[in-house]
Structures are given as structure tokens and as C-alpha cells.
Write a protein that holds these residues in place. Sequence first.
Motif, mmCIF file in Angstrom:
data_model
loop_
_atom_site.group_PDB
_atom_site.id
_atom_site.type_symbol
_atom_site.label_atom_id
_atom_site.label_comp_id
_atom_site.label_asym_id
_atom_site.label_seq_id
_atom_site.Cartn_x
_atom_site.Cartn_y
_atom_site.Cartn_z
ATOM 1 N N VAL A 125 0.875 -1.166 0.000
ATOM 2 C CA VAL A 125 0.000 0.000 0.000
ATOM 3 C C VAL A 125 0.912 1.216 0.000
ATOM 4 O O VAL A 125 1.867 1.279 0.776
ATOM 5 C CB VAL A 125 -0.916 0.032 1.242
ATOM 6 C CG1 VAL A 125 -1.718 1.323 1.289
ATOM 7 C CG2 VAL A 125 -1.845 -1.168 1.254
ATOM 8 N N SER A 126 0.627 2.168 -0.872
ATOM 9 C CA SER A 126 1.464 3.367 -0.922
ATOM 10 C C SER A 126 0.601 4.606 -1.089
ATOM 11 O O SER A 126 -0.535 4.539 -1.565
ATOM 12 C CB SER A 126 2.477 3.270 -2.065
ATOM 13 O OG SER A 126 1.812 3.194 -3.303
ATOM 14 N N TYR A 127 1.172 5.718 -0.677
ATOM 15 C CA TYR A 127 0.513 7.003 -0.842
ATOM 16 C C TYR A 127 1.456 7.901 -1.626
ATOM 17 O O TYR A 127 2.566 8.196 -1.190
ATOM 18 C CB TYR A 127 0.191 7.638 0.504
ATOM 19 C CG TYR A 127 -0.441 9.001 0.361
ATOM 20 C CD1 TYR A 127 -1.756 9.130 -0.067
ATOM 21 C CD2 TYR A 127 0.268 10.157 0.631
ATOM 22 C CE1 TYR A 127 -2.349 10.369 -0.210
ATOM 23 C CE2 TYR A 127 -0.313 11.402 0.502
ATOM 24 C CZ TYR A 127 -1.614 11.503 0.076
ATOM 25 O OH TYR A 127 -2.201 12.738 -0.075
ATOM 26 N N HIS A 128 1.030 8.299 -2.809
ATOM 27 C CA HIS A 128 1.746 9.255 -3.638
ATOM 28 C C HIS A 128 0.719 10.349 -3.921
ATOM 29 O O HIS A 128 -0.177 10.149 -4.736
ATOM 30 C CB HIS A 128 2.247 8.620 -4.927
ATOM 31 C CG HIS A 128 3.238 7.523 -4.683
ATOM 32 N ND1 HIS A 128 4.580 7.678 -4.895
ATOM 33 C CD2 HIS A 128 3.084 6.271 -4.212
ATOM 34 C CE1 HIS A 128 5.201 6.562 -4.580
ATOM 35 N NE2 HIS A 128 4.313 5.694 -4.162
ATOM 36 N N SER A 129 0.833 11.430 -3.220
ATOM 37 C CA SER A 129 -0.166 12.487 -3.213
ATOM 38 C C SER A 129 -0.697 12.776 -4.612
ATOM 39 O O SER A 129 0.101 12.978 -5.532
ATOM 40 C CB SER A 129 0.428 13.746 -2.616
ATOM 41 O OG SER A 129 -0.555 14.741 -2.477
ATOM 42 N N PRO A 130 -1.991 12.784 -4.807
ATOM 43 C CA PRO A 130 -3.086 12.558 -3.865
ATOM 44 C C PRO A 130 -3.640 11.124 -3.890
ATOM 45 O O PRO A 130 -4.735 10.891 -3.415
ATOM 46 C CB PRO A 130 -4.144 13.528 -4.375
ATOM 47 C CG PRO A 130 -3.993 13.476 -5.868
ATOM 48 C CD PRO A 130 -2.508 13.283 -6.099
ATOM 49 N N PHE A 131 -2.902 10.161 -4.432
ATOM 50 C CA PHE A 131 -3.441 8.813 -4.637
ATOM 51 C C PHE A 131 -2.971 7.797 -3.598
ATOM 52 O O PHE A 131 -1.781 7.724 -3.290
ATOM 53 C CB PHE A 131 -3.053 8.281 -6.023
ATOM 54 C CG PHE A 131 -3.750 8.980 -7.141
ATOM 55 C CD1 PHE A 131 -4.998 8.560 -7.566
ATOM 56 C CD2 PHE A 131 -3.168 10.068 -7.768
ATOM 57 C CE1 PHE A 131 -5.651 9.208 -8.600
ATOM 58 C CE2 PHE A 131 -3.814 10.718 -8.796
ATOM 59 C CZ PHE A 131 -5.067 10.289 -9.206
ATOM 60 N N TRP A 132 -3.922 6.986 -3.116
ATOM 61 C CA TRP A 132 -3.629 5.776 -2.348
ATOM 62 C C TRP A 132 -3.670 4.628 -3.341
ATOM 63 O O TRP A 132 -4.615 4.519 -4.128
ATOM 64 C CB TRP A 132 -4.665 5.555 -1.242
ATOM 65 C CG TRP A 132 -4.390 6.426 -0.065
ATOM 66 C CD1 TRP A 132 -4.902 7.674 0.176
ATOM 67 C CD2 TRP A 132 -3.524 6.132 1.032
ATOM 68 N NE1 TRP A 132 -4.397 8.165 1.349
ATOM 69 C CE2 TRP A 132 -3.555 7.236 1.903
ATOM 70 C CE3 TRP A 132 -2.728 5.033 1.368
ATOM 71 C CZ2 TRP A 132 -2.813 7.273 3.090
ATOM 72 C CZ3 TRP A 132 -2.003 5.078 2.544
ATOM 73 C CH2 TRP A 132 -2.053 6.195 3.380
ATOM 74 N N LYS A 133 -2.632 3.777 -3.317
ATOM 75 C CA LYS A 133 -2.530 2.693 -4.283
ATOM 76 C C LYS A 133 -2.242 1.380 -3.575
ATOM 77 O O LYS A 133 -1.564 1.353 -2.547
ATOM 78 C CB LYS A 133 -1.405 2.959 -5.277
ATOM 79 C CG LYS A 133 -1.600 4.230 -6.081
ATOM 80 C CD LYS A 133 -0.410 4.515 -6.956
ATOM 81 C CE LYS A 133 -0.615 5.851 -7.684
ATOM 82 N NZ LYS A 133 0.511 6.170 -8.541
ATOM 83 N N VAL A 134 -2.754 0.287 -4.163
ATOM 84 C CA VAL A 134 -2.426 -1.059 -3.707
ATOM 85 C C VAL A 134 -1.832 -1.775 -4.905
ATOM 86 O O VAL A 134 -2.464 -1.860 -5.966
ATOM 87 C CB VAL A 134 -3.674 -1.817 -3.192
ATOM 88 C CG1 VAL A 134 -3.296 -3.230 -2.765
ATOM 89 C CG2 VAL A 134 -4.342 -1.062 -2.052
#
Length: 176
Positions: A125-134
Motif C-alpha cells: 500500500v502506498s501514498y503518492h499524493s493525492p493517490f492511495w494505491k495497492v
Amino acid sequence: MPKRSVKQQVVVFSVLFVSVLCVSAQNIFSHLESKDTSAKGVVKVHQDQRIESLVYGVKKKAATQTQTNENSVGTVESLAVVNTIDVPGYRVQVYSSNIQKTAKSEAFRIEEEFQQMLPNVPVYVSYHSPFWKVRAGNCRTMQEALQLKSEIGEAYPQVKRDLYVVRDKIKVPAKQ
């Protein structure tokens, strides 16, 4: 009594505060997750098992604990056993959203479900502003990633239409 500077007072207070926390709660992370009876609030800590190991000097074996890489989480076996390096590769993106109110909780919910359905596939799980991704997998080639995408689609049909292969830095065992 000599006057202490503000900086000295802050340092003394910090040392005392940390000491009290260490004595009163053997594990600050468990203390953070304990239920607050006055406000009825609960704190959920998502972190790399290695952080706790570094803080307390404990090497625990954790089959599905989190592994941090630029705000991402995944699978590790043990701090002492797993020695990995980042190399260019591919992963299968399972989820991505920038809806502020729901994206984070949805990403961690999907991660949990994914780990139950495919426990042998590392998930991040990662956060790369503004997206949360799996994202899932550590594939060296596009062919491996396409095969993994197919397996995920069969095992986890709820996300089948959202799956696609992405270039990413992947974790591979370091040569010893």
C-alpha cells in the motif's frame, strides 16, 4: 539553583517522558492502539515490524507484516533473515483512488482481503499524493506480471476490471 535554558528543559522533559512511557507501557505501539475510554476512539497503527524491532531491539518473525518503502507496505519474514534490494521491475496495480474520505481505509481493506486470498503474493500500500494505491508482486519481467495479473483476476474477481501492470521498483533478495 542554576537557570536552565529552554533547550535544556525540553531535552530533560523529553527524556523523562520517554522513560515514563517505556516503564508504564512496555510497548509504545500497543499503548497507542489501546482504546481511549474517555473519547471512545481507537488508533490503528499500520507500520513496518522492523520499526518496533529497531526501537526495542527485538527480532520477531512476522510472515505478513508491513515493509516500508516510500510509504508503501508489504511482506517481510524477519529483519535478520530478509535482506532485499530495490531493482526496476513490474507490479500489478489492484487499487488506486484519490477520494480523500475513503481512499486510505479502502486501500488497507483491500490489502487485508488480498492477503487472505493470495497470502504468498507480496502486497504494498502506498501514498503518492493525492493517490492511495495497492500494488502486488515483485515481477522482474512483463510476462511474469501479466501471469500474476491473470492469477489475481481469477482469485479476486472484485478488482478484476481495475487490474493493470505498472513499472515499479521491486524487492529482490540481495546477493550475499
